[in-house]
Structures are given as C-alpha cells and as structure tokens.
Design a protein around this motif. Structure first.
Motif, PDB file in Angstrom:
ATOM      1  N   TRP A  38      -6.137   0.406 -15.004  1.00  0.00           N
ATOM      2  CA  TRP A  38      -5.794  -0.803 -14.324  1.00  0.00           C
ATOM      3  C   TRP A  38      -4.289  -0.881 -13.872  1.00  0.00           C
ATOM      4  O   TRP A  38      -3.342  -0.124 -14.266  1.00  0.00           O
ATOM      5  CB  TRP A  38      -5.873  -2.026 -15.382  1.00  0.00           C
ATOM      6  CG  TRP A  38      -5.826  -1.470 -16.895  1.00  0.00           C
ATOM      7  CD1 TRP A  38      -4.296  -1.107 -17.174  1.00  0.00           C
ATOM      8  CD2 TRP A  38      -6.412  -1.677 -17.900  1.00  0.00           C
ATOM      9  NE1 TRP A  38      -4.307  -0.932 -18.598  1.00  0.00           N
ATOM     10  CE2 TRP A  38      -5.787  -1.145 -18.967  1.00  0.00           C
ATOM     11  CE3 TRP A  38      -7.813  -1.756 -18.062  1.00  0.00           C
ATOM     12  CZ2 TRP A  38      -6.233  -1.008 -20.536  1.00  0.00           C
ATOM     13  CZ3 TRP A  38      -8.117  -1.827 -19.405  1.00  0.00           C
ATOM     14  CH2 TRP A  38      -7.553  -1.448 -20.335  1.00  0.00           C
ATOM     15  N   GLY A  39      -3.965  -1.956 -13.225  1.00  0.00           N
ATOM     16  CA  GLY A  39      -2.854  -2.114 -12.685  1.00  0.00           C
ATOM     17  C   GLY A  39      -2.611  -3.467 -12.200  1.00  0.00           C
ATOM     18  O   GLY A  39      -3.480  -4.399 -12.159  1.00  0.00           O
ATOM     19  N   TYR A  40      -1.239  -4.518 -12.648  1.00  0.00           N
ATOM     20  CA  TYR A  40      -0.998  -5.463 -12.460  1.00  0.00           C
ATOM     21  C   TYR A  40       0.263  -5.659 -11.772  1.00  0.00           C
ATOM     22  O   TYR A  40       1.223  -5.044 -12.046  1.00  0.00           O
ATOM     23  CB  TYR A  40      -0.994  -6.248 -13.591  1.00  0.00           C
ATOM     24  CG  TYR A  40      -0.441  -7.655 -13.587  1.00  0.00           C
ATOM     25  CD1 TYR A  40      -1.291  -8.840 -12.823  1.00  0.00           C
ATOM     26  CD2 TYR A  40       0.914  -8.058 -14.010  1.00  0.00           C
ATOM     27  CE1 TYR A  40      -0.687 -10.067 -12.765  1.00  0.00           C
ATOM     28  CE2 TYR A  40       1.316  -9.319 -13.555  1.00  0.00           C
ATOM     29  CZ  TYR A  40       0.584 -10.355 -13.173  1.00  0.00           C
ATOM     30  OH  TYR A  40       1.069 -11.620 -13.136  1.00  0.00           O
ATOM     31  N   ARG A  41       0.316  -6.214 -10.558  1.00  0.00           N
ATOM     32  CA  ARG A  41       1.660  -6.650  -9.839  1.00  0.00           C
ATOM     33  C   ARG A  41       1.718  -8.110  -9.777  1.00  0.00           C
ATOM     34  O   ARG A  41       0.668  -8.907  -9.314  1.00  0.00           O
ATOM     35  CB  ARG A  41       1.586  -5.983  -8.589  1.00  0.00           C
ATOM     36  CG  ARG A  41       1.821  -4.626  -8.764  1.00  0.00           C
ATOM     37  CD  ARG A  41       3.188  -4.201  -9.280  1.00  0.00           C
ATOM     38  NE  ARG A  41       3.339  -2.489  -9.555  1.00  0.00           N
ATOM     39  CZ  ARG A  41       4.177  -1.983  -8.663  1.00  0.00           C
ATOM     40  NH1 ARG A  41       5.003  -2.724  -7.651  1.00  0.00           N
ATOM     41  NH2 ARG A  41       4.378  -0.736  -8.713  1.00  0.00           N
ATOM     42  N   LYS A  42       3.145  -8.534  -9.477  1.00  0.00           N
ATOM     43  CA  LYS A  42       3.126  -9.916  -9.149  1.00  0.00           C
ATOM     44  C   LYS A  42       4.484 -10.130  -8.270  1.00  0.00           C
ATOM     45  O   LYS A  42       5.340  -9.276  -8.276  1.00  0.00           O
ATOM     46  CB  LYS A  42       3.539 -10.840 -10.492  1.00  0.00           C
ATOM     47  CG  LYS A  42       4.753 -10.438 -11.273  1.00  0.00           C
ATOM     48  CD  LYS A  42       4.946 -11.271 -12.490  1.00  0.00           C
ATOM     49  CE  LYS A  42       5.785 -12.613 -12.050  1.00  0.00           C
ATOM     50  NZ  LYS A  42       6.238 -13.489 -13.316  1.00  0.00           N
ATOM     51  N   VAL A 100       0.895  -6.715  -2.942  1.00  0.00           N
ATOM     52  CA  VAL A 100       0.583  -6.784  -4.333  1.00  0.00           C
ATOM     53  C   VAL A 100      -0.622  -5.983  -4.765  1.00  0.00           C
ATOM     54  O   VAL A 100      -0.752  -5.367  -5.886  1.00  0.00           O
ATOM     55  CB  VAL A 100       0.952  -7.993  -5.109  1.00  0.00           C
ATOM     56  CG1 VAL A 100       2.331  -8.328  -5.073  1.00  0.00           C
ATOM     57  CG2 VAL A 100      -0.135  -9.078  -4.520  1.00  0.00           C
ATOM     58  N   ALA A 101      -1.795  -6.219  -3.750  1.00  0.00           N
ATOM     59  CA  ALA A 101      -2.973  -6.067  -3.911  1.00  0.00           C
ATOM     60  C   ALA A 101      -2.927  -4.288  -3.886  1.00  0.00           C
ATOM     61  O   ALA A 101      -3.607  -3.693  -4.788  1.00  0.00           O
ATOM     62  CB  ALA A 101      -3.883  -6.618  -3.010  1.00  0.00           C
ATOM     63  N   LYS A 102      -2.292  -3.721  -2.955  1.00  0.00           N
ATOM     64  CA  LYS A 102      -2.047  -2.278  -2.735  1.00  0.00           C
ATOM     65  C   LYS A 102      -1.552  -1.665  -4.042  1.00  0.00           C
ATOM     66  O   LYS A 102      -1.870  -0.638  -4.436  1.00  0.00           O
ATOM     67  CB  LYS A 102      -1.577  -2.101  -1.442  1.00  0.00           C
ATOM     68  CG  LYS A 102      -1.386  -0.623  -1.185  1.00  0.00           C
ATOM     69  CD  LYS A 102      -0.534  -0.417  -0.003  1.00  0.00           C
ATOM     70  CE  LYS A 102       1.050  -0.412  -0.061  1.00  0.00           C
ATOM     71  NZ  LYS A 102       1.650  -0.208   1.055  1.00  0.00           N
ATOM     72  N   ARG A 103      -0.452  -2.385  -4.469  1.00  0.00           N
ATOM     73  CA  ARG A 103       0.340  -1.691  -5.605  1.00  0.00           C
ATOM     74  C   ARG A 103      -0.483  -1.723  -6.797  1.00  0.00           C
ATOM     75  O   ARG A 103      -0.428  -0.821  -7.657  1.00  0.00           O
ATOM     76  CB  ARG A 103       1.704  -2.406  -5.642  1.00  0.00           C
ATOM     77  CG  ARG A 103       2.678  -2.150  -4.539  1.00  0.00           C
ATOM     78  CD  ARG A 103       3.959  -2.953  -4.742  1.00  0.00           C
ATOM     79  NE  ARG A 103       5.129  -2.493  -3.474  1.00  0.00           N
ATOM     80  CZ  ARG A 103       6.041  -3.220  -3.379  1.00  0.00           C
ATOM     81  NH1 ARG A 103       6.500  -4.149  -3.962  1.00  0.00           N
ATOM     82  NH2 ARG A 103       6.769  -2.855  -2.228  1.00  0.00           N
ATOM     83  N   ALA A 104      -1.278  -3.009  -6.843  1.00  0.00           N
ATOM     84  CA  ALA A 104      -2.039  -2.989  -8.414  1.00  0.00           C
ATOM     85  C   ALA A 104      -3.149  -2.116  -8.318  1.00  0.00           C
ATOM     86  O   ALA A 104      -3.239  -1.299  -9.301  1.00  0.00           O
ATOM     87  CB  ALA A 104      -2.708  -4.309  -8.376  1.00  0.00           C
ATOM     88  N   LEU A 105      -3.780  -1.674  -7.006  1.00  0.00           N
ATOM     89  CA  LEU A 105      -4.778  -0.755  -6.901  1.00  0.00           C
ATOM     90  C   LEU A 105      -4.091   0.606  -7.172  1.00  0.00           C
ATOM     91  O   LEU A 105      -4.776   1.581  -7.996  1.00  0.00           O
ATOM     92  CB  LEU A 105      -5.456  -0.836  -5.721  1.00  0.00           C
ATOM     93  CG  LEU A 105      -6.437  -1.849  -5.549  1.00  0.00           C
ATOM     94  CD1 LEU A 105      -6.737  -2.191  -4.010  1.00  0.00           C
ATOM     95  CD2 LEU A 105      -7.772  -1.617  -6.311  1.00  0.00           C
ATOM     96  N   LYS A 106      -3.218   1.104  -6.569  1.00  0.00           N
ATOM     97  CA  LYS A 106      -2.412   2.348  -6.677  1.00  0.00           C
ATOM     98  C   LYS A 106      -1.865   2.629  -8.244  1.00  0.00           C
ATOM     99  O   LYS A 106      -2.004   3.503  -8.590  1.00  0.00           O
ATOM    100  CB  LYS A 106      -1.421   2.347  -5.800  1.00  0.00           C
ATOM    101  CG  LYS A 106      -1.648   2.649  -4.408  1.00  0.00           C
ATOM    102  CD  LYS A 106      -0.502   3.098  -3.383  1.00  0.00           C
ATOM    103  CE  LYS A 106      -0.906   3.550  -2.094  1.00  0.00           C
ATOM    104  NZ  LYS A 106       0.188   4.218  -1.383  1.00  0.00           N
ATOM    105  N   ASP A 107      -1.486   1.362  -8.618  1.00  0.00           N
ATOM    106  CA  ASP A 107      -1.301   1.599 -10.231  1.00  0.00           C
ATOM    107  C   ASP A 107      -2.379   2.107 -11.080  1.00  0.00           C
ATOM    108  O   ASP A 107      -2.388   2.913 -11.954  1.00  0.00           O
ATOM    109  CB  ASP A 107      -0.586   0.272 -10.934  1.00  0.00           C
ATOM    110  CG  ASP A 107       1.002   0.091 -10.119  1.00  0.00           C
ATOM    111  OD1 ASP A 107       1.528   0.822  -9.676  1.00  0.00           O
ATOM    112  OD2 ASP A 107       1.085  -1.172 -10.534  1.00  0.00           O
ATOM    113  N   ALA A 108      -3.542   1.470 -10.676  1.00  0.00           N
ATOM    114  CA  ALA A 108      -4.676   1.712 -11.436  1.00  0.00           C
ATOM    115  C   ALA A 108      -5.288   3.053 -11.354  1.00  0.00           C
ATOM    116  O   ALA A 108      -5.927   3.631 -12.252  1.00  0.00           O
ATOM    117  CB  ALA A 108      -5.895   0.628 -11.003  1.00  0.00           C
ATOM    118  N   ILE A 109      -5.055   3.663 -10.211  1.00  0.00           N
ATOM    119  CA  ILE A 109      -5.333   5.098 -10.133  1.00  0.00           C
ATOM    120  C   ILE A 109      -4.535   6.119 -10.266  1.00  0.00           C
ATOM    121  O   ILE A 109      -4.525   7.438 -10.279  1.00  0.00           O
ATOM    122  CB  ILE A 109      -6.056   5.352  -8.566  1.00  0.00           C
ATOM    123  CG1 ILE A 109      -5.092   5.127  -7.482  1.00  0.00           C
ATOM    124  CG2 ILE A 109      -7.260   4.176  -8.186  1.00  0.00           C
ATOM    125  CD1 ILE A 109      -5.414   5.476  -5.993  1.00  0.00           C
ATOM    126  N   GLY A 110      -3.250   5.607 -10.567  1.00  0.00           N
ATOM    127  CA  GLY A 110      -2.143   6.663 -10.793  1.00  0.00           C
ATOM    128  C   GLY A 110      -1.280   7.020  -9.890  1.00  0.00           C
ATOM    129  O   GLY A 110      -0.893   8.163  -9.984  1.00  0.00           O
TER     130      GLY A 110
END
Length: 286
Positions: free
Chosen positions: A181-185, A275-285
């Motif tokens: 998972w990933g979370y960005r704000k 933020v959506a792109k960064r959250a998804l990228k965080d989720a996949i590492g």
C-alpha cells in the motif's frame, strides 16, 4: 466568516454507556450535537455553525475506546480512540501500517492526542484523512441507532450515517499476505490542515501483474471516493510505470473536485493526479 472567542450557551451531556447516549439522542433528537475529541466541533461552534442546545460528549463511554486485533476478524477500533494511539499502536503499525501512516500525518501532536478516529470520520468532510485509507483497506463501520444496529462498508458510510445515530466500531479485514500500500496527501499546512486532496492505494500483485487494486481518494465530491475506473484499468495488467501514470490520470479527468478558498478546480485535479500516482508507486515500491 465571523469567529467568536466565546462558545455559545449549551448544556453539556456526558453519558457513560452507548445505551444512554442513544436514549439522549432519541429524546432530544435534532437538539443534540455530538463531540468526541472536540477538535472540529468546538471550532465550528465558535464559528456559530450547526450550534444546538445540547452538546453530548462520548469521552466517558469507555467501551468505545479500544484497538483490538484478531487473526481471523482483523482489526477493530473504537471510535473514541485517539488518532495518536492508532499511529503508535504496534499492531496497527505491523499489520496496517498505511493507517498508522495516515494518522501520523494528520495535524499536530496536540490535535492527534485530542482528536479521535470517530470524529475524523463522522465530520463528513471529504478532506478527512482516515476515510480514503479505510476505504482502500475495505473497512466497515458499525452504526447504532433507535432502529437497531447495522454494519455498512466504509465506502458508503457518509451516505448511511443518519442524525440520531452513533458510529460504534471501525472494522478492518486482515489484508492479503501479498498486499502492498501507499498513502499520499497534499495540504497547505501539511502538519495542520486537512488534506486538500489525498490518495490511498492497496494492491495485490501476482506474477508481475495487478491481481487486485483499490484506489481511494480524498478531497473529491462525496460520496465518489473510489477511483473505480483506475482500478479496472490496472486489474490484470503488468506492473509498469506507464500503466500507473494512465491510471492516475483518470480521476483527475472525472471532474470530482471543485474550487475552494485556496485552489481552483483545475489545479486540484492536477494535485489529485500527482498524489494518486505517488500512492500507487509507493504501493509497488517504485
């Protein structure tokens, strides 16, 4: 907007059980305003927004303050649990670290120690930080009222919670062992304000492909907080950067954001894409 130093007159009520709280709500109906931590309600009262003759605090109801974990049922959180207690909880950090991360990024230490997860959810602000994370995790909310108790998905919580009802529990199922998972704000004052926009992504990857994706958004028009078009696009596809970029673009094109006192709608759409792109990228590492 006028802001007053003094609170308006009201009668303070402090029930000690859920049953007593529901009885008060049943007898006084729309004359009662509910508070838990008070970080939102007190501020609103000073702005003379939604003031009522009675202010009912849930702080004395000890049965609503807990964080429990069961290997079969998952995580259970009482609505008066402070945001800081969730951020600090060992089991939340171990099994649901994205929720701990969202709570840790919410406001100042003073606000996190006073504010509760139930208050953050029940304020019905699209900008509240915890709800996108809970939606992405597939959480559910238990609600009690004069007509009985029921459980609804967190995705439907805002439209399901009615006046005279109480949030009594947040339930988060145990995620898949392979879940990431990933979370960005984004907020004007990152450690004080509600998120202008936010995104939480929970993904399962199998053999280099997205097996399951849940992407939830904050700061968008209620109650549309799931980026289902993005989820559908990614499901079954190879984990590639260009797919994530395309998926993150879809919510910003849907028109689910509006202007506010800080930003025009077009700028917020761009923020949402980022933020959506960064959250998804965080989720996949990535």
């Amino acid at each position: 907007m006028q802001y007053y130093r003094r609170l308006p007159k009201f009668e303070y009520l402090a029930p000690k059980t859920v049953e007593d709280a529901l009885a008060i709500l049943g007898s006084k109906k729309s004359d009662v305003r509910i508070t838990s931590g008070g970080t939102i309600v007190i501020h609103r009262m000073k702005e003379r927004i939604g003031n009522r003759p009675f202010l009912m605090s849930l702080k004395e109801i000890k049965d609503l303050n807990y964080i429990k974990f069961n290997n079969k049922k998952g995580l259970s959180i009482g609505p008066t649990s402070s945001l800081q207690s969730i951020a600090d909880s060992p089991i939340v950090n171990e099994k649901f670290s994205v929720l701990a991360d969202a709570c840790r990024k919410l406001g100042t230490p003073q606000l996190r120690n006073m504010g509760t997860i139930g208050g953050n959810l029940s304020c019905r602000f699209a900008t509240a930080e915890t709800i996108p994370v809970l939606i992405a995790l597939g959480a559910a909310a238990s609600i009690a009222g004069s007509e009985g108790a029921r459980t609804v998905s967190m995705e439907d919580f805002y439209k399901e919670l009615k006046d005279g009802e109480l949030l009594t529990e947040i339930s988060v199922p145990l995620p898949n062992a392979n879940a990431k998972w990933g979370y960005r704000k984004f907020a004007v004052r990152e450690h004080y304000d509600f998120a202008t926009v936010s995104a939480a992504a929970v993904v399962n990857i199998d053999k280099g492909k997205f097996a399951d994706v849940r992407l939830a958004l904050g700061g968008v028009t209620l109650p549309t907080m799931r980026a289902k078009e993005s989820e559908k696009l990614l499901s079954g596809k190879s984990v590639k950067d260009d797919m994530i970029v395309t998926a993150a673009q879809l919510p910003s094109e849907s028109g689910n954001v509006g202007s506010d006192v800080y930003f025009a709608a077009d700028y917020k759409k761009e923020l949402l894409r980022v933020v959506a792109k960064r959250a998804l990228k965080d989720a996949i590492g990535a």
